[in-house]
Design an enzyme around this catalytic site. Structure first.
Site, PDB file in Angstrom:
ATOM      1  N   GLU A  17     -19.101   0.102   8.348  1.00 39.24           N
ATOM      2  CA  GLU A  17     -19.272   1.003   9.502  1.00 39.24           C
ATOM      3  C   GLU A  17     -18.897   0.284  10.805  1.00 39.24           C
ATOM      4  O   GLU A  17     -19.240  -0.874  11.002  1.00 39.24           O
ATOM      5  CB  GLU A  17     -20.731   1.458   9.591  1.00 39.24           C
ATOM      6  CG  GLU A  17     -20.980   2.417  10.750  1.00 39.24           C
ATOM      7  CD  GLU A  17     -22.163   3.319  10.480  1.00 39.24           C
ATOM      8  OE1 GLU A  17     -22.164   3.998   9.433  1.00 39.24           O
ATOM      9  OE2 GLU A  17     -23.074   3.326  11.303  1.00 39.24           O
ATOM     10  N   THR A  48     -18.868   5.671  13.966  1.00 43.95           N
ATOM     11  CA  THR A  48     -20.010   6.424  14.514  1.00 43.95           C
ATOM     12  C   THR A  48     -19.592   7.247  15.737  1.00 43.95           C
ATOM     13  O   THR A  48     -18.517   7.050  16.315  1.00 43.95           O
ATOM     14  CB  THR A  48     -21.180   5.494  14.896  1.00 43.95           C
ATOM     15  OG1 THR A  48     -20.765   4.675  15.980  1.00 43.95           O
ATOM     16  CG2 THR A  48     -21.626   4.656  13.728  1.00 43.95           C
ATOM     17  N   ALA A  51     -23.263   6.451  18.895  1.00 42.41           N
ATOM     18  CA  ALA A  51     -24.411   5.637  18.458  1.00 42.41           C
ATOM     19  C   ALA A  51     -24.010   4.170  18.471  1.00 42.41           C
ATOM     20  O   ALA A  51     -22.832   3.851  18.560  1.00 42.41           O
ATOM     21  CB  ALA A  51     -24.825   6.023  17.039  1.00 42.41           C
ATOM     22  N   HIS A  77     -17.987  10.357  11.965  1.00 37.65           N
ATOM     23  CA  HIS A  77     -19.319  10.899  12.242  1.00 37.65           C
ATOM     24  C   HIS A  77     -19.206  11.976  13.331  1.00 37.65           C
ATOM     25  O   HIS A  77     -18.385  11.868  14.227  1.00 37.65           O
ATOM     26  CB  HIS A  77     -20.261   9.804  12.744  1.00 37.65           C
ATOM     27  CG  HIS A  77     -20.628   8.804  11.683  1.00 37.65           C
ATOM     28  ND1 HIS A  77     -21.794   8.080  11.719  1.00 37.65           N
ATOM     29  CD2 HIS A  77     -20.001   8.419  10.544  1.00 37.65           C
ATOM     30  CE1 HIS A  77     -21.865   7.290  10.660  1.00 37.65           C
ATOM     31  NE2 HIS A  77     -20.780   7.470   9.935  1.00 37.65           N
ATOM     32  N   LYS A 168     -30.485  20.702   3.174  1.00 37.85           N
ATOM     33  CA  LYS A 168     -29.225  20.244   3.788  1.00 37.85           C
ATOM     34  C   LYS A 168     -28.165  20.003   2.710  1.00 37.85           C
ATOM     35  O   LYS A 168     -27.005  20.397   2.866  1.00 37.85           O
ATOM     36  CB  LYS A 168     -29.499  18.977   4.606  1.00 37.85           C
ATOM     37  CG  LYS A 168     -28.301  18.404   5.318  1.00 37.85           C
ATOM     38  CD  LYS A 168     -28.694  17.425   6.415  1.00 37.85           C
ATOM     39  CE  LYS A 168     -29.116  16.072   5.921  1.00 37.85           C
ATOM     40  NZ  LYS A 168     -29.360  15.116   7.020  1.00 37.85           N
ATOM     41  N   GLN A 215     -31.438  -8.705  17.271  1.00 29.76           N
ATOM     42  CA  GLN A 215     -31.098  -7.490  16.527  1.00 29.76           C
ATOM     43  C   GLN A 215     -32.316  -6.938  15.779  1.00 29.76           C
ATOM     44  O   GLN A 215     -32.378  -5.745  15.506  1.00 29.76           O
ATOM     45  CB  GLN A 215     -30.045  -7.874  15.492  1.00 29.76           C
ATOM     46  CG  GLN A 215     -28.869  -6.954  15.361  1.00 29.76           C
ATOM     47  CD  GLN A 215     -28.007  -7.452  14.198  1.00 29.76           C
ATOM     48  OE1 GLN A 215     -27.901  -8.650  13.967  1.00 29.76           O
ATOM     49  NE2 GLN A 215     -27.397  -6.536  13.490  1.00 29.76           N
TER      50      GLN A 215
HETATM   51  P1  FAD Z   1     -31.516  16.300  10.349  1.00 30.60           P
HETATM   52  O1  FAD Z   1     -31.002  16.303   8.951  1.00 30.60           O
HETATM   53  O2  FAD Z   1     -31.400  17.555  11.129  1.00 30.60           O
HETATM   54  O3  FAD Z   1     -33.061  15.833  10.293  1.00 30.60           O
HETATM   55  C1  FAD Z   1     -33.720  15.473  11.501  1.00 30.60           C
HETATM   56  C2  FAD Z   1     -35.211  15.802  11.344  1.00 30.60           C
HETATM   57  O4  FAD Z   1     -35.394  17.238  11.322  1.00 30.60           O
HETATM   58  C3  FAD Z   1     -35.856  15.288  10.063  1.00 30.60           C
HETATM   59  O5  FAD Z   1     -37.186  14.973  10.361  1.00 30.60           O
HETATM   60  C4  FAD Z   1     -35.776  16.484   9.116  1.00 30.60           C
HETATM   61  O6  FAD Z   1     -36.772  16.428   8.100  1.00 30.60           O
HETATM   62  C5  FAD Z   1     -36.026  17.645  10.089  1.00 30.60           C
HETATM   63  N1  FAD Z   1     -35.370  18.893   9.694  1.00 30.60           N
HETATM   64  C6  FAD Z   1     -34.155  19.044   9.154  1.00 30.60           C
HETATM   65  N2  FAD Z   1     -33.862  20.349   8.999  1.00 30.60           N
HETATM   66  C7  FAD Z   1     -34.938  21.050   9.466  1.00 30.60           C
HETATM   67  C8  FAD Z   1     -35.242  22.432   9.570  1.00 30.60           C
HETATM   68  N3  FAD Z   1     -34.377  23.368   9.166  1.00 30.60           N
HETATM   69  N4  FAD Z   1     -36.442  22.783  10.128  1.00 30.60           N
HETATM   70  C9  FAD Z   1     -37.333  21.843  10.538  1.00 30.60           C
HETATM   71  N5  FAD Z   1     -37.080  20.500  10.444  1.00 30.60           N
HETATM   72  C10 FAD Z   1     -35.903  20.112   9.911  1.00 30.60           C
HETATM   73  N6  FAD Z   1     -26.627   9.097  15.349  1.00 30.60           N
HETATM   74  C11 FAD Z   1     -25.613   9.241  16.230  1.00 30.60           C
HETATM   75  O7  FAD Z   1     -25.846   9.620  17.372  1.00 30.60           O
HETATM   76  N7  FAD Z   1     -24.321   8.973  15.871  1.00 30.60           N
HETATM   77  C12 FAD Z   1     -23.981   8.538  14.624  1.00 30.60           C
HETATM   78  O8  FAD Z   1     -22.819   8.301  14.351  1.00 30.60           O
HETATM   79  C13 FAD Z   1     -25.036   8.379  13.664  1.00 30.60           C
HETATM   80  N8  FAD Z   1     -24.764   7.992  12.396  1.00 30.60           N
HETATM   81  C14 FAD Z   1     -25.779   7.929  11.468  1.00 30.60           C
HETATM   82  C15 FAD Z   1     -25.478   7.602  10.139  1.00 30.60           C
HETATM   83  C16 FAD Z   1     -26.487   7.505   9.200  1.00 30.60           C
HETATM   84  C17 FAD Z   1     -26.139   7.154   7.766  1.00 30.60           C
HETATM   85  C18 FAD Z   1     -27.835   7.728   9.572  1.00 30.60           C
HETATM   86  C19 FAD Z   1     -28.944   7.585   8.563  1.00 30.60           C
HETATM   87  C20 FAD Z   1     -28.149   8.074  10.884  1.00 30.60           C
HETATM   88  C21 FAD Z   1     -27.123   8.179  11.843  1.00 30.60           C
HETATM   89  N9  FAD Z   1     -27.396   8.555  13.171  1.00 30.60           N
HETATM   90  C22 FAD Z   1     -26.377   8.674  14.075  1.00 30.60           C
HETATM   91  C23 FAD Z   1     -28.775   8.808  13.596  1.00 30.60           C
HETATM   92  C24 FAD Z   1     -29.146  10.300  13.439  1.00 30.60           C
HETATM   93  O9  FAD Z   1     -28.367  11.087  14.302  1.00 30.60           O
HETATM   94  C25 FAD Z   1     -30.639  10.441  13.794  1.00 30.60           C
HETATM   95  O10 FAD Z   1     -31.422   9.794  12.836  1.00 30.60           O
HETATM   96  C26 FAD Z   1     -31.125  11.860  14.056  1.00 30.60           C
HETATM   97  O11 FAD Z   1     -32.420  11.760  14.643  1.00 30.60           O
HETATM   98  C27 FAD Z   1     -31.245  12.742  12.826  1.00 30.60           C
HETATM   99  O12 FAD Z   1     -30.034  13.139  12.368  1.00 30.60           O
HETATM  100  P2  FAD Z   1     -29.903  13.888  10.934  1.00 30.60           P
HETATM  101  O13 FAD Z   1     -28.503  14.292  10.795  1.00 30.60           O
HETATM  102  O14 FAD Z   1     -30.531  13.084   9.878  1.00 30.60           O
HETATM  103  O15 FAD Z   1     -30.853  15.174  11.251  1.00 30.60           O
END
Ligand code: FAD
Length: 292
Positions: A17, A48, A51, A77, A168, A215
């Site tokens: 990444e 990314t 982020a 991303h 999802k 870090q």
């Molecule tokens: P979601 O899948 O929407 O989940 C977020 C929260 O909402 C969880 O608690 C989930 O349980 C809850 N939830 C989901 N759907 C619902 C629903 N329908 N109703 C109620 N609650 C729900 N961030 C960046 O800004 N840029 C990046 O490039 C980036 N890359 C990432 C790559 C990876 C592999 C990971 C693990 C994280 C990355 N992140 C990045 C961080 C990520 O954007 C954050 O962790 C963010 O807070 C959640 O994103 P998500 O897509 O997991 O959200």
């Protein structure tokens, strides 16, 4: 090439990444670092979006460059929560026009100033909204989703988190990549629970090599990850010696990957964070397993 077709079943493969530059000033140095990582010929590279210190502006430029120069498949991303539907649609069209076939569909973090805002009229509330839209408008993309072996920080409990994750995935995720973790047992436990919940798509574990003591705090804050005593001892011992800390952090990440592979996991994503030397050392440590 689609990630789902790259994922190997019987041989170890690594993906790396990188994050885009924060401003135009650092564009050339970031581009050079990502090219160096691409020359290692990983299974794929992810870039990314807003982020890890980069902005969303240059994600596509970096992804396009790696793909064009080295033919390395890229995973772009894309976050949706702070964007309008128009902006996201435009971005999806740009990604498609660039010939990139893989999108990591993310919600993104809610900006601090909007934590308590009324979200009812937001175009996107969760990552699932973006997954559904991609499936409807551009079904040819291979779609990745994020998952959290130690629970997403906003989830009340793991059961809820896995229920949302299943929704999802059912909406159209082809694979999942995990948040970083430092104790493999947490991953094995998570995999058991999600398989039991009926989530069957491939899960790519994300490993973050911690190469300097500063870090550590940042990584814990970002991910909420549990730090095993073995890791804490290593930081205590080597934290003040940058070269030794880097060596120890690379060894720890390598060890995690070997344990994952020994337990049947063949695809591992390394949060290499624009550090070609770290990516290269991990790859060298595993050269016989990778066949490189
Ligand atoms: P979601 O899948 O929407 O989940 C977020 C929260 O909402 C969880 O608690 C989930 O349980 C809850 N939830 C989901 N759907 C619902 C629903 N329908 N109703 C109620 N609650 C729900 N961030 C960046 O800004 N840029 C990046 O490039 C980036 N890359 C990432 C790559 C990876 C592999 C990971 C693990 C994280 C990355 N992140 C990045 C961080 C990520 O954007 C954050 O962790 C963010 O807070 C959640 O994103 P998500 O897509 O997991 O959200």
């Amino acid at each position: 090439m689609k990630i789902i077709d790259i994922i190997t079943q019987n041989k170890l493969s690594l993906s790396f990444e990188v994050f885009p530059p924060k401003s135009e000033t650092s564009f050339e140095s970031v581009k050079a670092a990502t090219e160096e990582i691409a020359r290692l010929r990983p299974a794929f590279m992810s870039v990314t979006y807003g982020a890890g210190g980069g902005t969303s502006e240059y994600t596509l430029d970096i992804a396009k460059n790696i793909k064009k120069l080295y033919g390395v498949p890229t995973l772009e991303h894309l976050t949706c929560v702070s964007s309008t539907r128009d902006t996201v649609r435009k971005k999806i069209e740009e990604i498609k026009a660039a010939g990139i076939e893989n999108i990591m569909a993310l919600r993104g973090d809610i900006p601090a100033e909007l934590q308590n805002a009324d979200r009812s009229d937001w175009d996107y509330k969760h990552a699932i909204d973006l997954v559904l839209e991609l499936k409807e408008t551009n079904p040819d993309f291979c779609i990745g989703g994020a998952c959290y072996p130690e629970i997403h920080p906003e989830s009340a409990n793991q059961k809820d988190d896995i229920k949302r994750l299943k929704e999802k995935v059912d909406a159209g995720c082809d694979f999942l990549t995990t948040q970083m973790f430092f104790d493999n047992n947490l991953l094995y436990n998570f995999l058991y629970k999600i398989r039991e919940a009926g989530i069957t798509v491939p899960v790519i574990p994300g490993i973050m090599p911690i190469t300097n003591a500063n870090q550590v705090a940042r990584a814990i804050k970002l991910s909420g990850s549990f730090m095993p005593q073995r890791f804490k001892s290593l930081v205590d011992k080597f934290g003040a010696d940058p070269a030794a800390m880097k060596q120890a952090g690379i060894a720890y990440a390598t060890d995690q990957i070997i344990d994952l592979y020994a337990n049947g996991i063949t695809n591992v994503h390394v949060y290499s964070m624009n550090k070609p030397d770290v990516a290269a050392k991990i790859q060298n440590n595993l050269s016989d397993m990778l066949g490189k």
